[in-house]
Design an enzyme around this catalytic site. Structure first.
Site, short mmCIF file in Angstrom:
data_model
loop_
_atom_site.label_atom_id
_atom_site.label_comp_id
_atom_site.label_asym_id
_atom_site.label_seq_id
_atom_site.Cartn_x
_atom_site.Cartn_y
_atom_site.Cartn_z
CG ASP A 312 105.35 17.83 111.12
OD1 ASP A 312 105.39 16.59 110.97
OD2 ASP A 312 104.27 18.47 111.07
CD GLU A 505 99.97 16.03 107.29
OE1 GLU A 505 100.81 16.90 107.06
OE2 GLU A 505 100.28 14.86 107.58
C1 BGC Z 1 102.19 15.93 110.37
C2 BGC Z 1 102.27 15.69 111.85
C3 BGC Z 1 102.47 14.22 112.12
C4 BGC Z 1 103.68 13.72 111.37
C5 BGC Z 1 103.95 12.25 111.58
C6 BGC Z 1 103.32 15.28 109.64
O1 BGC Z 1 103.13 15.39 108.26
O2 BGC Z 1 102.19 17.32 110.13
O3 BGC Z 1 101.12 16.15 112.49
O4 BGC Z 1 102.60 14.01 113.50
O5 BGC Z 1 103.50 13.94 109.99
O6 BGC Z 1 103.04 11.47 110.92
C1 BGC Z 2 103.35 10.06 106.08
C2 BGC Z 2 102.68 10.93 107.08
C3 BGC Z 2 103.17 12.29 106.89
C4 BGC Z 2 103.02 12.75 105.44
C5 BGC Z 2 103.60 14.09 105.26
C6 BGC Z 2 103.11 10.57 104.68
O1 BGC Z 2 103.74 9.78 103.77
O2 BGC Z 2 102.88 8.78 106.20
O3 BGC Z 2 102.96 10.52 108.38
O4 BGC Z 2 102.45 13.11 107.74
O5 BGC Z 2 103.61 11.87 104.57
O6 BGC Z 2 103.60 14.51 103.95
#
Ligand code: BGC
Ligand code: BGC
Length: 615
Positions: A312, A505
């Protein structure tokens, strides 16, 4: 004396060779020339295993490590690096997109990067990933489906598969090959900000709906233009963390982990899922990204997962130790592709260093690259690297919206209907609509829509619930609207749409799931007009409604339905007799959380599986 000296000298040389060959990787002499047009790996007529073997034998260590590298396109220092480092994958994370977000702009962007990748010495295409988790929802005008929590309430795997099939088509239309979906988390604590990303609180829903989604994305062959690679996530136990803390610690014994959080992965692997993403979270204090037992022994060896295991976002950096340690641990634990996603030059030089020092064996690198190349061959990327533009016209098409509307109707859960106030007649004299979420497309869609966190307002094409009500009633029916519930006097009924604002998230973690003051006031104001009220909740999880539920005449949990608000009106006005069943136990109060199906001695507000119909 000379003999002794020469003996010492020979032993020294011998030891040196012995030592250096054990201690680490030595670059073999690889023909750095461009392979001929008839190289076996270029020929689609050859079996995939032969193509992989041939290509692998031509690759330098740097090229192999490049293939294991995934970066967000926004972090490219120089576009030449795509070919220069032989990068394996680009992604568009939550906030990463082309300058304009119409489908053509996405396709143009994809093709540009792909063409750059094809200029690498070995002409290996990139695989491009995106979070199309409820439709290709970062593309303007694409259809947006309900988030998984609602899809779980449908109890209809056939429709989950159909929605995934449509999403695949709308993703493929923009060239993109890979979605980081389905999320098969089993969310056990509604305080978790990602509760809505899972199909529900039981492993059964993750198994059935997860497998259906994989089948929809990948179809019967990845070679088809309209199918894409799926990614089951987040392995493993992401939904079980203490206090529902995102990226937290799942504390349980192995039997519980296997019973609740693992079954979805077994079914996804049986269904041929091509990739799996590892969870940010820990299991009993140990980060999953370094967990050799769960990643390699259980997932790859015991369950037999042969696809790409991807990390991830920047997650390896949460492992203990230096960056060198992070990289070494993660790759040794079994990760094949690293979502770096920013400083790829550092990642590449660090992993190279690790291999040269013997901390990561070349055989581990070869295994990872083999998995990545297999997927690329299976997707037909070498033969058809560019966007199939004929799919573009399907993006957000009427027929796709029809299916999404069907998902909305089936995902709604009717939880209360006193004196059969619902369904409403279409020819009432006057309906008053109220609430912050009644006319807000962005709120209906939630997070991961037109951006990472999502946002309120007219963010894409679609129908708000207010619009849908207006489109459904007879021409003689007056429909009024106020956010705060004022002006309901004289109406026959009030429809109040309340709930959460978009989040994603960890930003959605909450310790209080009560209804906002503004919502309570809007309900009171509407109710104050002396009319029956129908409350529609837009939310990513059950919320604490106990104190006010009594004053509501009808109550519908609509989750995060997406762009097709018409499906909500279909239920309200009886064009669809509700069938949705709760994918979560509905808690009475915060102190009941966590509360889940099978818990003994609990007294939830509504049990798992509950849902009313009209007569
Ligand atoms: C998330 C994932 C996601 C990835 C890409 C991460 O922060 O936990 O679910 O696929 O970002 O955007
Ligand atoms: C990204 C996401 C990612 C997230 C994680 C964002 O800046 O665009 O894809 O999941 O950071 O912290």
């Amino acid at each position: 004396m000379r003999k002794v000296l020469s003996f010492i000298f020979t032993s020294f040389i011998l030891c040196f060779f012995l030592f250096s060959s054990c201690a680490g990787y030595k670059e073999q002499t690889i023909e750095r020339a461009v392979p001929p047009p008839d190289a076996p790996y270029r020929n689609p007529g050859n079996p995939v295993s032969e193509r992989i073997e041939d290509l692998l034998s031509r690759m330098t260590l740097e090229e192999k490590i490049g293939q294991m590298t995934q970066i967000d396109k926004d972090y490219l220092v120089s576009e030449k690096d795509i070919a220069g480092y032989c990068l394996g994958s680009l992604l568009s994370g939550g906030g990463s997109q082309p300058k304009t977000t119409d489908p053509e702009a996405w396709a143009d962007m994809y093709d540009r990067y792909q063409q750059m990748a094809l200029e690498s010495r070995l002409n290996i295409p990139i695989i491009y990933g995106i979070d199309a988790i409820h439709g290709n929802a970062k593309v303007w005008g694409a259809v947006v489906f309900p988030h998984n929590i609602g899809m779980g309430c449908m109890r209809n795997p056939g429709l989950v598969e159909e929605a995934a099939r449509i999403t695949a088509e709308e993703v493929a239309a923009t060239g993109i090959d890979w979605t980081f979906s389905p999320c098969i988390a089993v969310p056990r604590d509604e305080r978790w900000g990602r509760t809505y990303e899972g199909f529900g609180e039981t492993s059964e829903l993750a198994e059935i709906m997860g497998a259906a989604a994989v089948a929809g994305y990948q179809g019967d062959s990845l070679l088809r233009h309209e199918t894409i690679l799926a990614c089951a996530k987040h392995y493993c136990g992401d939904g079980g963390t203490e206090n529902g803390k995102d990226q937290g610690d799942t504390v349980c014994d192995e039997a519980a982990l296997r019973k609740i959080h693992l079954p979805g992965y077994i079914k996804a692997v049986e269904g041929g899922v091509g990739s799996i993403m590892v969870s940010f979270s820990s299991w009993n204090g140990e980060k999953l990204h370094g967990h050799t037992y769960l990643l390699t022994d259980v997932l790859k060896e015991e369950i037999g997962f042969s696809g790409i295991l991807v990390s991830d976002w920047k997650a390896i950096e949460q492992l203990p130790g230096s960056y060198y340690d992070n990289v070494t641990t993660a790759v040794n634990a079994g990760l094949d592709m690293i979502m770096v996603p920013d400083d790829y030059r550092r990642f590449i030089s660090t992993l190279k260093n690790s291999v040269e020092k013997g901390a990561v064996e070349l055989s581990r690198i070869d295994d990872a690259v083999e998995r990545i190349l297999r997927v690329k061959f299976e997707l037909g990327l070498f033969e058809h690297p560019l966007t199939k533009r004929e799919l573009l016209e399907s993006v957000g098409s009427a027929s796709h919206r029809e299916i999404a509307r069907e998902c909305v109707r089936q995902s709604l859960v009717l939880l209360k209907n006193s004196s059969e106030v619902l369904p409403l007649k279409k020819n009432l004299r006057h309906i008053h609509v109220a609430g912050r979420n009644a006319d807000d497309l962005g709120a209906q869609c939630g997070g991961w829509t037109m951006g990472w966190q999502g946002r309120g307002g007219n963010i894409t094409k679609g129908t708000t619930i207010l619009q849908a009500v207006r489109d459904t009633v007879s021409s003689g029916t007056k429909v009024t609207y106020s956010k705060n519930g004022n002006g309901a006097e004289g109406a026959d009924v009030g429809i109040i749409v309340i709930g959460e604002e978009p989040y994603a998230e960890f930003k959605g973690d909450r310790s209080d799931l009560g209804i906002a003051d503004a919502d309570i006031k809007a309900i009171r104001a509407t109710k104050g007009a002396g009319i029956p009220v129908v409350v529609v909740l837009i939310s990513g999880r059950p919320m604490i409604i106990t104190p006010s539920l009594e004053s509501w005449d009808a109550f519908i949990a609509a989750w995060l339905p997406g762009t097709e608000g018409q499906g909500v009106a279909d239920v309200i006005f009886g064009d669809y007799n509700p069938t949705g069943k709760l994918s979560h136990t509905w808690p009475r109060s915060m102190d009941q959380i966590p509360i889940n199906e099978g818990d003994t001695g609990t007294d939830p507000l509504f049990p798992y599986g509950f849902g009313l119909s009209y007569r």
